[in-house]
Design a protein around this motif. Structure first.
Motif, mmCIF file in Angstrom:
data_model
loop_
_atom_site.group_PDB
_atom_site.id
_atom_site.type_symbol
_atom_site.label_atom_id
_atom_site.label_comp_id
_atom_site.label_asym_id
_atom_site.label_seq_id
_atom_site.Cartn_x
_atom_site.Cartn_y
_atom_site.Cartn_z
ATOM 1 N N GLY A 155 0.804 -1.208 0.000
ATOM 2 C CA GLY A 155 0.000 0.000 0.000
ATOM 3 C C GLY A 155 0.839 1.260 0.000
ATOM 4 N N LEU A 156 1.904 1.282 0.801
ATOM 5 C CA LEU A 156 2.770 2.458 0.840
ATOM 6 C C LEU A 156 3.510 2.668 -0.475
ATOM 7 C CD1 LEU A 156 4.264 2.129 4.446
ATOM 8 C CD2 LEU A 156 2.542 3.770 3.657
ATOM 9 N N ARG A 157 3.745 1.579 -1.199
ATOM 10 C CA ARG A 157 4.498 1.692 -2.450
ATOM 11 C C ARG A 157 3.612 2.136 -3.612
ATOM 12 N NH1 ARG A 157 7.883 -3.230 -5.407
ATOM 13 N NH2 ARG A 157 8.583 -2.006 -7.204
ATOM 14 N N PHE A 158 2.415 1.569 -3.707
ATOM 15 C CA PHE A 158 1.581 1.821 -4.883
ATOM 16 C C PHE A 158 0.435 2.788 -4.603
ATOM 17 C CE2 PHE A 158 3.398 -2.443 -5.563
ATOM 18 C CZ PHE A 158 4.032 -2.237 -6.779
ATOM 19 N N LYS A 159 0.002 2.922 -3.354
ATOM 20 C CA LYS A 159 -1.093 3.835 -3.000
ATOM 21 C C LYS A 159 -0.683 4.642 -1.776
ATOM 22 C CE LYS A 159 -5.275 2.328 -3.137
ATOM 23 N NZ LYS A 159 -6.501 1.541 -2.882
ATOM 24 N N THR A 160 0.379 5.404 -1.928
ATOM 25 C CA THR A 160 0.966 6.109 -0.787
ATOM 26 C C THR A 160 -0.023 7.089 -0.167
ATOM 27 O OG1 THR A 160 3.127 5.933 -1.860
ATOM 28 C CG2 THR A 160 2.924 7.479 -0.019
ATOM 29 N N LYS A 161 -0.672 7.911 -0.988
ATOM 30 C CA LYS A 161 -1.582 8.922 -0.461
ATOM 31 C C LYS A 161 -2.771 8.283 0.248
ATOM 32 C CE LYS A 161 -0.449 12.547 -3.812
ATOM 33 N NZ LYS A 161 -0.982 13.473 -4.862
ATOM 34 N N ASN A 162 -3.346 7.261 -0.351
ATOM 35 C CA ASN A 162 -4.492 6.600 0.269
ATOM 36 C C ASN A 162 -4.108 5.903 1.566
ATOM 37 O OD1 ASN A 162 -6.152 7.425 -1.813
ATOM 38 N ND2 ASN A 162 -5.867 5.545 -3.003
ATOM 39 N N SER A 163 -2.919 5.303 1.598
ATOM 40 C CA SER A 163 -2.473 4.620 2.810
ATOM 41 C C SER A 163 -2.238 5.607 3.947
ATOM 42 C CB SER A 163 -1.190 3.831 2.527
ATOM 43 O OG SER A 163 -1.413 2.836 1.548
ATOM 44 N N LEU A 164 -1.616 6.717 3.631
ATOM 45 C CA LEU A 164 -1.383 7.734 4.656
ATOM 46 C C LEU A 164 -2.676 8.424 5.067
ATOM 47 C CD1 LEU A 164 1.942 9.333 3.357
ATOM 48 C CD2 LEU A 164 1.652 7.622 5.167
ATOM 49 N N ALA A 165 -3.654 8.502 4.165
ATOM 50 C CA ALA A 165 -4.931 9.147 4.495
ATOM 51 C C ALA A 165 -5.714 8.372 5.542
ATOM 52 C CB ALA A 165 -5.765 9.308 3.222
ATOM 53 N N LEU A 205 -5.680 9.733 9.146
ATOM 54 C CA LEU A 205 -6.392 10.960 9.502
ATOM 55 C C LEU A 205 -7.682 11.037 8.691
ATOM 56 C CD1 LEU A 205 -6.261 13.522 11.225
ATOM 57 C CD2 LEU A 205 -5.156 14.679 9.307
ATOM 58 N N PRO A 206 -8.814 10.644 9.293
ATOM 59 C CA PRO A 206 -10.093 10.714 8.571
ATOM 60 C C PRO A 206 -10.431 12.142 8.166
ATOM 61 C CG PRO A 206 -10.278 9.363 10.558
ATOM 62 C CD PRO A 206 -8.947 10.041 10.617
ATOM 63 N N GLN A 207 -11.145 12.252 7.058
ATOM 64 C CA GLN A 207 -11.510 13.563 6.542
ATOM 65 C C GLN A 207 -12.491 14.261 7.485
ATOM 66 O OE1 GLN A 207 -13.180 13.408 2.636
ATOM 67 N NE2 GLN A 207 -13.097 15.621 2.300
ATOM 68 N N GLY A 208 -12.290 15.561 7.680
ATOM 69 C CA GLY A 208 -13.170 16.347 8.535
ATOM 70 C C GLY A 208 -12.841 16.282 10.002
ATOM 71 N N THR A 209 -11.656 15.784 10.372
ATOM 72 C CA THR A 209 -11.276 15.694 11.775
ATOM 73 C C THR A 209 -10.986 17.084 12.338
ATOM 74 O OG1 THR A 209 -10.295 13.522 11.365
ATOM 75 C CG2 THR A 209 -9.654 14.651 13.394
#
Length: 226
Positions: free
Chosen positions: A116-126, A129-133
């Motif tokens: 996940g960190l290699r191919f979907k870095t932004k999604n994995s890091l997201a 921190l859930p949106q709207g926190t």
């Protein structure tokens, strides 16, 4: 009789050496193979079951996740056969050892996270921190999500260990009670024997279900990172 309840979970030795490796490799000898073009009924049923499980397990994955199909199928077959062989008398179940289950869970979990960190870095890091926190809760949520991420392999291993160990202990207790009541009451012995048979059937189902649950959770972790 055994010295205590946990004696069946001690690693057996052969000529003074741990016999875990031969025990782990033994289930692979039970699967029939055919060198001929036409397979027999047993091999056909085995292949159909594997294809059915693979279809159910891989239908949620994309092309990258489906590259793990061989590993996931090998995992579920290994855990299922090991659990079932552990139900035989005077046998040993490697999946009752937390160290072995961690040795399976940690590399698989780490592989999904690294993927996940290699191919979907932004999604994995997201995910940290859930949106709207709200701003004041950001540090706390990052810490909580990090802890929940690193606790996943421990949860996998502990779930498998606890379920298999609890079933074996209960079977041991009811079996000891059946032997103790053998000379006391025929009716009580019959009732406990029936209960032991029903519990054995239940444990066979649990052995298969826990193998499926363990592999399914790894598959879900992989789905979240591919």
């Amino acid at each position: 009789m055994n010295e205590n309840l946990f004696t069946p979970f001690m690693t057996p030795t052969l000529l003074g050496l741990p016999a875990v490796v031969p025990i782990i490799l033994f289930p692979t000898l039970l699967f029939p193979t055919s060198k001929h073009l036409i397979s027999n009924r047993l091999i056909t049923i085995q292949q159909n079951l594997i294809q059915l499980i693979m279809k159910q397990m891989m239908m949620i994955h994309n092309a990258k996740g489906q590259t793990w199909s061989l590993m996931l199928m090998s995992l579920i077959i290994f855990i299922a056969t090991t659990n079932l062989l552990g139900l035989l008398p005077h046998s040993f179940t490697p999946t009752t050892q937390l160290s072995m289950n961690l040795a399976m869970a940690i590399p698989l979990w780490a592989g999904t996270v690294i993927t996940g960190l290699r191919f979907k870095t932004k999604n994995s890091l997201a995910h940290f921190l859930p949106q709207g926190t709200p701003t004041p809760l950001i540090p706390m949520l990052v810490v909580i999500e990090t802890i929940s991420l690193f606790i996943q392999p421990m949860a996998l291993a502990v779930r498998l260990t606890a379920n298999i160990t609890a079933g074996h202990l209960l079977m041991h207790l009811i079996g000891s009670a059946t032997l103790a009541l053998l000379t006391a009451s025929f009716l009580a012995t019959s009732l406990t024997l029936v209960l032991l048979v029903l519990l054995t059937i239940l444990e066979m189902a649990v052995a298969l279900i826990q193998a499926y649950v363990f592999t399914l959770l790894v598959s879900l972790y992989l789905h979240d990172n591919t």
